[in-house]
Design a protein around this motif. Sequence first.
Motif, PDB file in Angstrom:
ATOM      1  N   TRP A 138     -18.500  32.087  62.319  1.00 49.36           N
ATOM      2  CA  TRP A 138     -19.647  32.695  61.535  1.00 49.36           C
ATOM      3  C   TRP A 138     -19.767  33.928  62.426  1.00 49.36           C
ATOM      4  CZ3 TRP A 138     -23.064  28.489  59.292  1.00 49.36           C
ATOM      5  CH2 TRP A 138     -22.314  27.514  57.636  1.00 49.36           C
ATOM      6  N   GLY A 139     -20.029  33.951  63.791  1.00 48.29           N
ATOM      7  CA  GLY A 139     -20.449  35.419  63.978  1.00 48.29           C
ATOM      8  C   GLY A 139     -22.135  35.462  64.957  1.00 48.29           C
ATOM      9  N   TYR A 140     -22.994  33.793  64.436  1.00 48.19           N
ATOM     10  CA  TYR A 140     -23.856  33.919  64.739  1.00 48.19           C
ATOM     11  C   TYR A 140     -24.376  33.987  66.509  1.00 48.19           C
ATOM     12  CZ  TYR A 140     -24.558  34.193  59.632  1.00 48.19           C
ATOM     13  OH  TYR A 140     -24.619  34.393  58.732  1.00 48.19           O
ATOM     14  N   ASN A 141     -23.355  33.911  67.281  1.00 47.14           N
ATOM     15  CA  ASN A 141     -23.393  34.251  68.511  1.00 47.14           C
ATOM     16  C   ASN A 141     -22.715  35.326  69.099  1.00 47.14           C
ATOM     17  OD1 ASN A 141     -20.983  33.533  67.156  1.00 47.14           O
ATOM     18  ND2 ASN A 141     -20.028  32.658  69.211  1.00 47.14           N
ATOM     19  N   PRO A 142     -24.062  36.313  69.097  1.00 47.27           N
ATOM     20  CA  PRO A 142     -23.748  37.033  69.518  1.00 47.27           C
ATOM     21  C   PRO A 142     -23.460  38.016  71.192  1.00 47.27           C
ATOM     22  CG  PRO A 142     -25.616  37.913  68.452  1.00 47.27           C
ATOM     23  CD  PRO A 142     -25.400  36.117  68.363  1.00 47.27           C
ATOM     24  N   SER A 143     -22.566  38.910  71.870  1.00 44.61           N
ATOM     25  CA  SER A 143     -22.609  39.242  72.920  1.00 44.61           C
ATOM     26  C   SER A 143     -22.550  40.796  73.022  1.00 44.61           C
ATOM     27  CB  SER A 143     -20.649  38.681  73.559  1.00 44.61           C
ATOM     28  OG  SER A 143     -20.122  39.440  73.022  1.00 44.61           O
ATOM     29  N   TYR A 144     -21.727  41.991  71.890  1.00 47.05           N
ATOM     30  CA  TYR A 144     -22.633  43.186  72.287  1.00 47.05           C
ATOM     31  C   TYR A 144     -23.010  43.519  70.657  1.00 47.05           C
ATOM     32  CZ  TYR A 144     -20.788  43.509  77.646  1.00 47.05           C
ATOM     33  OH  TYR A 144     -20.422  43.484  78.440  1.00 47.05           O
ATOM     34  N   HIS A 145     -24.343  43.826  70.588  1.00 53.85           N
ATOM     35  CA  HIS A 145     -24.777  43.930  69.164  1.00 53.85           C
ATOM     36  C   HIS A 145     -24.073  45.383  68.451  1.00 53.85           C
ATOM     37  CE1 HIS A 145     -27.349  41.043  70.383  1.00 53.85           C
ATOM     38  NE2 HIS A 145     -27.508  40.583  69.342  1.00 53.85           N
ATOM     39  N   GLY A 146     -23.968  46.071  69.292  1.00 52.06           N
ATOM     40  CA  GLY A 146     -23.268  47.444  68.740  1.00 52.06           C
ATOM     41  C   GLY A 146     -21.715  47.423  68.379  1.00 52.06           C
ATOM     42  N   ALA A 147     -21.116  46.501  68.855  1.00 54.14           N
ATOM     43  CA  ALA A 147     -19.593  46.425  68.879  1.00 54.14           C
ATOM     44  C   ALA A 147     -19.007  46.320  67.938  1.00 54.14           C
ATOM     45  CB  ALA A 147     -18.639  46.093  70.270  1.00 54.14           C
ATOM     46  N   LEU A 148     -17.843  46.338  66.948  1.00 56.06           N
ATOM     47  CA  LEU A 148     -17.140  45.095  66.367  1.00 56.06           C
ATOM     48  C   LEU A 148     -16.420  44.601  66.808  1.00 56.06           C
ATOM     49  CD1 LEU A 148     -17.222  45.467  62.735  1.00 56.06           C
ATOM     50  CD2 LEU A 148     -15.041  47.152  63.277  1.00 56.06           C
ATOM     51  N   ASP A 149     -16.638  43.550  66.680  1.00 54.82           N
ATOM     52  CA  ASP A 149     -15.414  42.417  67.279  1.00 54.82           C
ATOM     53  C   ASP A 149     -13.595  42.233  66.618  1.00 54.82           C
ATOM     54  OD1 ASP A 149     -15.744  39.026  67.729  1.00 54.82           O
ATOM     55  OD2 ASP A 149     -14.439  39.047  66.658  1.00 54.82           O
ATOM     56  N   LYS A 150     -13.273  42.709  67.288  1.00 56.64           N
ATOM     57  CA  LYS A 150     -11.690  43.182  67.170  1.00 56.64           C
ATOM     58  C   LYS A 150     -11.205  41.978  65.976  1.00 56.64           C
ATOM     59  CE  LYS A 150     -10.619  43.606  71.567  1.00 56.64           C
ATOM     60  NZ  LYS A 150     -12.133  43.075  71.817  1.00 56.64           N
ATOM     61  N   TYR A 151     -11.514  41.059  66.283  1.00 61.70           N
ATOM     62  CA  TYR A 151     -10.410  40.197  65.970  1.00 61.70           C
ATOM     63  C   TYR A 151     -10.501  40.482  64.199  1.00 61.70           C
ATOM     64  CZ  TYR A 151      -8.621  35.537  64.496  1.00 61.70           C
ATOM     65  OH  TYR A 151      -8.082  34.289  64.376  1.00 61.70           O
ATOM     66  N   TYR A 152     -11.182  41.260  63.243  1.00 59.58           N
ATOM     67  CA  TYR A 152     -11.337  41.188  61.859  1.00 59.58           C
ATOM     68  C   TYR A 152     -10.345  42.818  61.345  1.00 59.58           C
ATOM     69  CZ  TYR A 152     -14.879  38.203  60.981  1.00 59.58           C
ATOM     70  OH  TYR A 152     -14.856  36.292  61.304  1.00 59.58           O
ATOM     71  N   GLY A 153     -10.613  43.175  63.037  1.00 56.95           N
ATOM     72  CA  GLY A 153      -9.898  44.681  62.905  1.00 56.95           C
ATOM     73  C   GLY A 153     -10.686  46.216  63.547  1.00 56.95           C
ATOM     74  N   SER A 154      -9.973  47.174  63.001  1.00 56.83           N
ATOM     75  CA  SER A 154     -10.587  48.009  63.803  1.00 56.83           C
ATOM     76  C   SER A 154     -11.667  48.679  62.999  1.00 56.83           C
ATOM     77  CB  SER A 154      -9.201  49.661  63.901  1.00 56.83           C
ATOM     78  OG  SER A 154      -9.356  50.100  62.751  1.00 56.83           O
ATOM     79  N   GLN A 155     -12.144  49.516  64.160  1.00 55.06           N
ATOM     80  CA  GLN A 155     -13.393  50.498  63.663  1.00 55.06           C
ATOM     81  C   GLN A 155     -12.891  51.143  62.508  1.00 55.06           C
ATOM     82  OE1 GLN A 155     -14.435  52.268  67.401  1.00 55.06           O
ATOM     83  NE2 GLN A 155     -16.879  52.148  66.966  1.00 55.06           N
ATOM     84  N   GLU A 156     -11.908  52.154  62.693  1.00 52.38           N
ATOM     85  CA  GLU A 156     -11.518  52.967  61.207  1.00 52.38           C
ATOM     86  C   GLU A 156     -11.476  52.033  59.824  1.00 52.38           C
ATOM     87  OE1 GLU A 156      -8.061  55.998  60.339  1.00 52.38           O
ATOM     88  OE2 GLU A 156      -7.660  54.747  62.730  1.00 52.38           O
ATOM     89  N   MET A 157     -10.790  50.272  59.817  1.00 56.28           N
ATOM     90  CA  MET A 157     -10.265  50.084  58.895  1.00 56.28           C
ATOM     91  C   MET A 157     -11.493  50.078  58.059  1.00 56.28           C
ATOM     92  SD  MET A 157      -8.983  48.449  57.004  1.00 56.28           S
ATOM     93  CE  MET A 157      -7.386  49.205  57.846  1.00 56.28           C
ATOM     94  N   PHE A 158     -12.690  49.352  59.476  1.00 56.62           N
ATOM     95  CA  PHE A 158     -13.663  49.061  58.303  1.00 56.62           C
ATOM     96  C   PHE A 158     -14.742  49.817  57.584  1.00 56.62           C
ATOM     97  CE2 PHE A 158     -18.626  46.964  59.643  1.00 56.62           C
ATOM     98  CZ  PHE A 158     -18.546  46.414  58.228  1.00 56.62           C
ATOM     99  N   LYS A 159     -14.363  50.787  58.696  1.00 56.62           N
ATOM    100  CA  LYS A 159     -14.818  52.428  58.338  1.00 56.62           C
ATOM    101  C   LYS A 159     -14.243  52.288  56.451  1.00 56.62           C
ATOM    102  CE  LYS A 159     -16.666  54.521  62.352  1.00 56.62           C
ATOM    103  NZ  LYS A 159     -16.206  55.618  63.539  1.00 56.62           N
ATOM    104  N   THR A 160     -12.718  52.505  56.887  1.00 53.31           N
ATOM    105  CA  THR A 160     -12.493  52.030  55.438  1.00 53.31           C
ATOM    106  C   THR A 160     -12.659  51.514  54.010  1.00 53.31           C
ATOM    107  OG1 THR A 160     -10.652  53.389  56.722  1.00 53.31           O
ATOM    108  CG2 THR A 160     -10.207  52.932  53.912  1.00 53.31           C
ATOM    109  N   LEU A 161     -12.847  50.221  54.717  1.00 53.96           N
ATOM    110  CA  LEU A 161     -13.751  48.989  53.697  1.00 53.96           C
ATOM    111  C   LEU A 161     -14.951  49.419  53.051  1.00 53.96           C
ATOM    112  CD1 LEU A 161     -13.796  46.588  51.835  1.00 53.96           C
ATOM    113  CD2 LEU A 161     -14.061  45.714  54.709  1.00 53.96           C
ATOM    114  N   ILE A 162     -15.966  50.151  53.671  1.00 55.09           N
ATOM    115  CA  ILE A 162     -16.992  50.599  53.573  1.00 55.09           C
ATOM    116  C   ILE A 162     -17.242  51.688  52.158  1.00 55.09           C
ATOM    117  CG2 ILE A 162     -18.874  51.620  54.007  1.00 55.09           C
ATOM    118  CD1 ILE A 162     -18.583  50.273  57.027  1.00 55.09           C
TER     119      ILE A 162
END
Length: 681
Positions: A174-198
């Motif tokens: 679910w994502g409530y076990n964070p390790s790096y708060h500033g990093a996007l989890d790669k399992y869902y995709g790249s930074q560019e793809m998340f930015k495109t989605l936004i």
Amino acid sequence: MRLYLHAPLHDYVYVIGNFTDWRADVNYFMTPTVDGSGYWLDVPNLVPGQEIQFQYLVDGSITIADPYAEVVLDQGNDGWIEEESYPNLPVYPFGLASGFVTQHIFQEPDFQWLFPNFVKPPADNLVIYELLVRDFSEEQNFQEVLDRLDYLEQLGITALQFMPPQEYEGNNSWGYNPSYHGALDKYYGSQEMFKTLIDQCHARGIAVIVDVVFNHGFSQNPLCQLWWNDSLQRPAPNNPYFNVVDRHPLSVGFDFNHESVETQRYMDDILRFWVEEYHIDGFRFDLSKGFTQNNSLGDIGLWGQFDQSRVNLLNRMKNEVLSYAPEHYMILEHLGSNDEEIVLADNGFMLWGNSNDQYGEAAMGYSSNMSNGVYNARSWSQPRLVTYMESHDEERLMYRTLVYGNSGGSYDTRDLSTALDRIEMVANSFIPLPGPKMIWQFGELGYEFSINRCLDGTVQEGCRLVEKPIRWEYLGDQRRLDVYETFRNLNYLKKTYSVFRTTNFDYSLWQPVKTVNLYGDFDVAAISNTDVTNRLWRPNFSRLGTWYEYFSGDSVEVTDYNQDVELGPGAYRLYTSQKIERLGPADLNTTTGLRTDDYKASSWSVFPNPSSGSFLIKANMAVPVQVLRTDVFNSMGQRIAVEVHAVTNGVSLDLSEYPDGIYYLRCYTEDGGSTTVLQKQ
């Protein structure tokens, strides 16, 4: 490139990476700051676009990625990430490093936002859609969410809320076990793809909210690892960020010390990064009641009492965010005492309002009182209560109704068609109420699988976090489409007509028949029979004359303010004193949820984009595509006359003679049409 690591109480730090052959090199020995609290190093000889991977080697024994890393590589989990989710995923340096590795592109070109000046929808009238990427899309990635934005846009939501997308332990979570708060989890995709989605959410008028987890961190968090008690497997007493022992009874992972200046600086930096780097419009703060150092461990009642220090800490954080993002949504999952929530709401916070039990009882056909989901019923002065019938953390109304529902005579709420009708009915006494509302994914289709469903189909408490069935085939069932259309129409009314934002309203939500009365330019009377028997009930018409039932198109002549209407079990009506036409059916592919005339968003590539004038648009298809016709529109939606030339598998065009700005190219093939965004600058 200057690197900095805040590491008080440590003796020395090296930077090791692919530019040091992963060895401690004296040339990459970090310089301590004057006060000894941190270490810095200017990494030499980098060129723009260079890919670098590195770690900090602390005191010769601790290796961590940068706590502020934007991308981290994980030797244990990256191998399970699909190529289509994260194309060209950077390769972990096996045999050279262990643990998390910082991945960074030196002077990487900025993402080209097409809609950088997005105007956020009003906070007091939001319709939020909470979504877990893993259980929303078959491919479990951002691209699949992007492909279905038209579905969400037509639903009429005004904000999309993602469960935590930050780097968390493992891949399936679910994502409530964070390790790096500033990093996007790669399992869902790249930074560019998340930015495109936004960016594409913003193109559709949809704000983006992300769930952030600052109550706690997990053991892989570098701020845990830097000051760690190996024997007890918990933060050490000298850890400047984390408590050794939790300070409240509902903590998970390891509890942040929110009074620590280091913790506050870390949170402030991370939140600002998400706003500036990803253009995030709002945050939902998980377990915000845990932002306190007052010790209530073992006493949940004490933890829930008014805590001025907690209010102060939350206000400090909010004021920092609003100093650079003044319209930002700040939403708390607080679920605390009402006197504390009143203060927080008066200070500008929005707060979650859990009405799952009450709306669940109503859907099942039992007595219920949904008044606590109305902000002024709690003596709040502002509509800042984010009420929800379902969330990621609550049981699904359809499941409860199908398993535990009531019956009367031949009427049985446990019948599938009846249960779906009752989801429409409770929505009629939910969405019209003034104030922001939240819908959990697929609630608009009557999702019927328990929150505790296991992979083998059984229902057990221990299965709450496991993957749940994804049922886009619901769109092939007209009964479920009817539920979608009801939600869609209610959302349309809420965001279109000012009466649904009125502060002048009445409600009766504690009797078998629920009524909501809104007063404004025109008046509204919504009435819902939650009983399992027929009811004759008064909608409380506020004007004499003709009233119009929105969903059926029928009208009624009101000659008496006390006039009753007859409602069958589970029936509902929404009357308006001004005639409003209901929306026509949504334009959806009943298999996928995509628009019936659109390709997926990934079907076309544009080169270059932005451009000073010339664009080449080619189809990303395995088989040749012939473009039959094109239309070009400006940002006002006006068709413009521009010559479009056919090329192999696509088209080219030149906008040199037109002003800079956003344009839309619509290409039609034998399979239908799709729209591509062009930016001229």
